[in-house]
Design a protein around this motif. Structure first.
Motif, PDB file in Angstrom:
ATOM      1  N   LEU A  64     105.476  33.840 -19.319  1.00  0.00           N
ATOM      2  CA  LEU A  64     104.399  33.900 -20.291  1.00  0.00           C
ATOM      3  C   LEU A  64     103.383  32.790 -20.053  1.00  0.00           C
ATOM      4  O   LEU A  64     103.743  31.679 -19.681  1.00  0.00           O
ATOM      5  N   ARG A  65     102.147  33.103 -20.290  1.00  0.00           N
ATOM      6  CA  ARG A  65     101.015  32.218 -20.021  1.00  0.00           C
ATOM      7  C   ARG A  65     100.758  31.278 -21.186  1.00  0.00           C
ATOM      8  O   ARG A  65     100.926  31.647 -22.340  1.00  0.00           O
ATOM      9  N   ASP A  74     102.529  26.024 -29.597  1.00  0.00           N
ATOM     10  CA  ASP A  74     102.474  27.043 -30.638  1.00  0.00           C
ATOM     11  C   ASP A  74     103.241  28.299 -30.232  1.00  0.00           C
ATOM     12  O   ASP A  74     103.945  28.900 -31.044  1.00  0.00           O
ATOM     13  N   THR A  75     103.108  28.695 -28.972  1.00  0.00           N
ATOM     14  CA  THR A  75     103.842  29.871 -28.480  1.00  0.00           C
ATOM     15  C   THR A  75     105.342  29.598 -28.461  1.00  0.00           C
ATOM     16  O   THR A  75     106.147  30.463 -28.828  1.00  0.00           O
ATOM     17  N   LEU A  76     105.726  28.405 -28.063  1.00  0.00           N
ATOM     18  CA  LEU A  76     107.136  28.018 -28.068  1.00  0.00           C
ATOM     19  C   LEU A  76     107.717  28.128 -29.478  1.00  0.00           C
ATOM     20  O   LEU A  76     108.806  28.686 -29.666  1.00  0.00           O
ATOM     21  N   LEU A  77     106.989  27.646 -30.457  1.00  0.00           N
ATOM     22  CA  LEU A  77     107.454  27.744 -31.850  1.00  0.00           C
ATOM     23  C   LEU A  77     107.531  29.199 -32.307  1.00  0.00           C
ATOM     24  O   LEU A  77     108.479  29.594 -32.983  1.00  0.00           O
ATOM     25  N   ARG A  78     106.528  30.019 -31.940  1.00  0.00           N
ATOM     26  CA  ARG A  78     106.546  31.439 -32.313  1.00  0.00           C
ATOM     27  C   ARG A  78     107.748  32.147 -31.688  1.00  0.00           C
ATOM     28  O   ARG A  78     108.445  32.910 -32.351  1.00  0.00           O
ATOM     29  N   TRP A  95     107.936  24.167 -17.178  1.00  0.00           N
ATOM     30  CA  TRP A  95     107.963  25.319 -18.072  1.00  0.00           C
ATOM     31  C   TRP A  95     109.190  25.245 -18.965  1.00  0.00           C
ATOM     32  O   TRP A  95     110.106  24.475 -18.730  1.00  0.00           O
ATOM     33  N   GLN A  96     109.207  26.104 -19.967  1.00  0.00           N
ATOM     34  CA  GLN A  96     110.350  26.191 -20.873  1.00  0.00           C
ATOM     35  C   GLN A  96     111.053  27.515 -20.631  1.00  0.00           C
ATOM     36  O   GLN A  96     110.426  28.562 -20.691  1.00  0.00           O
ATOM     37  N   GLU A  97     112.345  27.454 -20.376  1.00  0.00           N
ATOM     38  CA  GLU A  97     113.118  28.670 -20.153  1.00  0.00           C
ATOM     39  C   GLU A  97     113.847  29.041 -21.438  1.00  0.00           C
ATOM     40  O   GLU A  97     114.441  28.186 -22.091  1.00  0.00           O
ATOM     41  N   ARG A 107     110.218  32.841 -19.272  1.00  0.00           N
ATOM     42  CA  ARG A 107     109.708  31.482 -19.087  1.00  0.00           C
ATOM     43  C   ARG A 107     108.359  31.367 -19.769  1.00  0.00           C
ATOM     44  O   ARG A 107     107.510  32.244 -19.626  1.00  0.00           O
ATOM     45  N   LEU A 108     108.177  30.269 -20.472  1.00  0.00           N
ATOM     46  CA  LEU A 108     106.880  29.922 -21.030  1.00  0.00           C
ATOM     47  C   LEU A 108     106.301  28.859 -20.113  1.00  0.00           C
ATOM     48  O   LEU A 108     106.804  27.739 -20.041  1.00  0.00           O
ATOM     49  N   LEU A 109     105.259  29.241 -19.378  1.00  0.00           N
ATOM     50  CA  LEU A 109     104.683  28.366 -18.355  1.00  0.00           C
ATOM     51  C   LEU A 109     103.773  27.310 -18.956  1.00  0.00           C
ATOM     52  O   LEU A 109     103.216  27.495 -20.039  1.00  0.00           O
ATOM     53  N   GLU A 110     103.603  26.237 -18.208  1.00  0.00           N
ATOM     54  CA  GLU A 110     102.597  25.243 -18.536  1.00  0.00           C
ATOM     55  C   GLU A 110     101.227  25.854 -18.249  1.00  0.00           C
ATOM     56  O   GLU A 110     101.133  26.831 -17.516  1.00  0.00           O
ATOM     57  N   PRO A 111     100.151  25.310 -18.822  1.00  0.00           N
ATOM     58  CA  PRO A 111      98.816  25.864 -18.542  1.00  0.00           C
ATOM     59  C   PRO A 111      98.501  25.797 -17.045  1.00  0.00           C
ATOM     60  O   PRO A 111      98.743  24.783 -16.395  1.00  0.00           O
ATOM     61  N   ARG A 112      97.984  26.920 -16.516  1.00  0.00           N
ATOM     62  CA  ARG A 112      97.618  27.006 -15.098  1.00  0.00           C
ATOM     63  C   ARG A 112      96.270  27.693 -14.989  1.00  0.00           C
ATOM     64  O   ARG A 112      96.057  28.742 -15.584  1.00  0.00           O
TER      65      ARG A 112
END
Length: 183
Positions: A64-65, A74-78, A95-97, A107-112
């Motif tokens: 995920l972007r 915010d996406t991690l919390l959602r 990133w967060q797995e 995976r929630l990726l870091e901004p790219r």
């Protein structure tokens, strides 16, 4: 149709529940037959009934972007508040797995900067024993190679929108998710 050239299918004991979960966290819509459709750039997600529970790792996972570090938080919390769970693979990565409620890795990726036109799903990653051979059928179906190295081949639509389809050397090659041609 999303124009990506592919769709992702989840097999799950409760496909409708999982479809609604993914639609909620991606802020997309659920259509007939539990198909989750993007509201902008993205890839269609299909959900099929399966009697089998997930066992082991899937060959396919979604990345995920994040638009910014605040958006990532915010996406991690959602995701967490919707029922995603953290995993720890012991890696020091940016990133967060996590897993969805059915245990499918994401995976929630870091901004790219490279992910700017992908929509919420930056990449669909497929474990492969031969990325070159596995990606060839998708190239012949109209996707273009945008990155090639010995361990990874990344494909993208010719319109350069929607998620990347990446074939990564190693990892499992079966599981409860699969990539199919776009219908």
């Amino acid at each position: 149709m999303t124009g990506t050239g592919f769709t992702v299918e989840f097999a799950a004991p409760e496909p409708q529940r999982l479809a609604h979960w993914w639609a909620h966290v991606l802020r997309w819509t659920v259509g007939p037959d539990d198909v989750v459709r993007p509201t902008g750039p993205g890839v269609e997600l299909r959900f099929a009934a399966s009697e089998a529970d997930k066992a082991g790792k899937n060959a396919v996972h979604l990345e995920l972007r994040s638009e910014s570090y605040e958006h990532q938080r915010d996406t991690l919390l959602r995701l967490f508040n919707a029922g995603a769970r953290f995993t720890d693979e012991g890696e020091d990565v940016p990133w967060q797995e996590m897993t969805d409620p059915a245990g499918n890795k994401l995976r929630l990726l870091e901004p790219r900067q490279s992910d700017v036109d992908t929509g919420p799903v930056a990449s669909v990653v497929v474990g492969s024993s031969d990325p070159s051979a596995d990606s060839a059928r998708w190239v012949s179906a109209g996707l273009q190679v945008v990155r090639r190295d010995p361990a990874l081949i990344a494909l993208h639509s010719t319109a350069r929108t929607g998620p990347y389809l990446e074939f990564k050397l190693g990892g499992p090659t079966t599981g409860m998710l699969r990539v199919l041609p776009e219908l």
